[in-house]
Enzyme design. Structure first.
Site, PDB file in Angstrom:
ATOM      1  N   HIS A 160       0.758  -0.932  -0.378  1.00 19.39           N
ATOM      2  CA  HIS A 160       0.104   0.218   0.273  1.00 19.39           C
ATOM      3  C   HIS A 160       0.795   1.434  -0.367  1.00 19.39           C
ATOM      4  O   HIS A 160       0.924   1.907   0.965  1.00 19.39           O
ATOM      5  CB  HIS A 160      -1.027  -0.033   1.258  1.00 19.39           C
ATOM      6  N   GLU A 264      -0.656   1.336  -5.603  1.00 16.04           N
ATOM      7  CA  GLU A 264      -0.495   0.462  -4.684  1.00 16.04           C
ATOM      8  C   GLU A 264      -0.230  -1.220  -5.749  1.00 16.04           C
ATOM      9  O   GLU A 264      -1.458  -1.274  -6.803  1.00 16.04           O
ATOM     10  CB  GLU A 264      -1.266   0.251  -3.864  1.00 16.04           C
TER      11      GLU A 264
HETATM   12  O1  TA6 Z   1      -6.153   1.544  -0.851  1.00 12.91           O
HETATM   13  C1  TA6 Z   1      -7.123   1.918  -0.494  1.00 12.91           C
HETATM   14  C2  TA6 Z   1      -7.781   1.752   0.436  1.00 12.91           C
HETATM   15  O2  TA6 Z   1      -8.507   0.834   0.351  1.00 12.91           O
HETATM   16  C3  TA6 Z   1      -9.381   2.911   0.624  1.00 12.91           C
HETATM   17  O3  TA6 Z   1      -9.509   2.305   0.870  1.00 12.91           O
HETATM   18  C4  TA6 Z   1      -8.572   4.412   2.511  1.00 12.91           C
HETATM   19  O4  TA6 Z   1      -9.536   3.221   2.963  1.00 12.91           O
HETATM   20  C5  TA6 Z   1      -7.217   3.064   1.970  1.00 12.91           C
HETATM   21  O5  TA6 Z   1      -7.303   1.799   2.154  1.00 12.91           O
HETATM   22  C6  TA6 Z   1      -6.390   2.892   3.424  1.00 12.91           C
HETATM   23  O6  TA6 Z   1      -7.296   2.190   4.697  1.00 12.91           O
HETATM   24  P1  TA6 Z   1      -6.477   2.388   5.788  1.00 12.91           P
HETATM   25  O7  TA6 Z   1      -7.265   1.303   6.911  1.00 12.91           O
HETATM   26  O8  TA6 Z   1      -4.942   2.795   5.997  1.00 12.91           O
HETATM   27  O9  TA6 Z   1      -7.318   3.583   6.980  1.00 12.91           O
END
Ligand code: TA6
Length: 293
Positions: A160, A264
């Protein structure tokens, strides 16, 4: 502390939030810091001390809490589901099990996470996950998931990656035209992006299915083009919460939405199945090309 004569080295850093971190330095001028908390890359610095990854000023470094920025490892679930959001790998303590410093070669640390009583309670599968962090003038992250149990398991995963930018308005993502995307902000509407470049001028949360192996992230204000190359990861995500989304995230400052974009590599719309004894390998290689100082 392994140290090569070329300036390649690995150092152990003072624990932050109780977790040990390792700094890998390469003679090219690049360095990377990885915390055993989540095997989380918290910093990737290029020549001239330029930090290339975003880390929120409000990030928390505490046991059991994910770190807002850097490169969290999503495993074995992406997003919301029966497990904690984005799975448990990013909030667990991994172990650095191998360190290698070679002269004029890469600097490498391997981190390992094994299933234990805590993970088995959440997810009834025995597994071993290893992450190789391999640093040269590029950053290679290689993730191996092995089914060490006696029944089939299925998982999703992602690296991520939060890129730092002076202004997200000047960011263009290239290479995704023609790929089918699923828009998580529009009831998972499916579309095909016809544009050779994708700009970010509002909230975005899209997964591109079976995306190309290489995607570019150009940041005009920074004069940097990031090249993301993936293998064994089918999909690519683009995420920026924009200002209202950022306000709703407790460990993120509202104004910081301008300073980041997540691009990502993951297996998100594609679920990986492993029979007992099977292993799945995937990798993401990051390269920063500096257009100007
Ligand atoms: O990768 C995108 C995502 O899934 C979004 O929907 C957003 O919520 C982000 O990740 C961050 O997630 P987190 O749980 O780290 O706040």
């Amino acid at each position: 502390m392994p140290e090569g004569i070329s300036g390649n080295r690995i150092e152990r850093l003072a624990a932050r939030g109780g977790a040990q971190a390792l700094r890998l330095s390469h003679e090219s001028g690049y360095s990377v810091v990885v915390s055993e908390h989540g095997a989380h890359v918290v910093s990737w610095v290029g020549p001239n001390e330029r930090e290339l990854l975003f880390m929120s000023e409000a990030a928390r470094f505490e046991p059991g809490i994910p770190i807002r920025g850097g490169i969290p490892i999503v495993f074995p679930q992406f997003g919301e589901g029966v497990l904690p959001k984005h799975g448990f790998a990013r909030t667990m303590e991994w172990k650095a099990i191998r360190e290698q410093v070679s002269v004029s070669g890469p600097v490498t640390v391997t981190f390992r996470l094994l299933s234990d009583a805590q993970t088995l309670q959440l997810w009834p599968h025995r597994f071993q996950v290893e992450l190789d962090v391999v640093l040269t003038d590029v950053l290679l992250l290689s993730l191996r998931v092995e089914n060490t149990g006696d029944s089939r398991l299925e998982f999703n995963s992602a690296l991520h990656t939060y890129f730092r930018t002076k202004d997200v308005a000047g960011v263009r993502v290239r290479g995704l035209e023609g790929s089918e995307s699923v828009d998580f902000l529009k009831d998972r509407t499916i579309a095909i992006d016809p544009h050779p470049e994708i700009g970010i001028s509002g909230p975005v949360d899209r997964v591109y299915r079976n995306s190309p192996q290489t995607v570019l992230v150009e940041s005009a204000q920074d004069g940097i083009v990031y090249q993301i190359t993936k293998e064994g990861f089918a999909d690519t995500v683009i995420w920026n919460p924009w200002i209202d989304g950022a306000r709703a995230i407790s460990d993120f400052l509202a104004a910081e939405y301008r300073e980041m974009v997540c691009v990502e590599s993951g297996n998100i719309l594609t679920t990986i199945a492993l029979e007992p004894g099977e292993l799945h390998a995937s990798a993401q290689i990051l390269r920063a090309d500096f257009q100007r100082g």
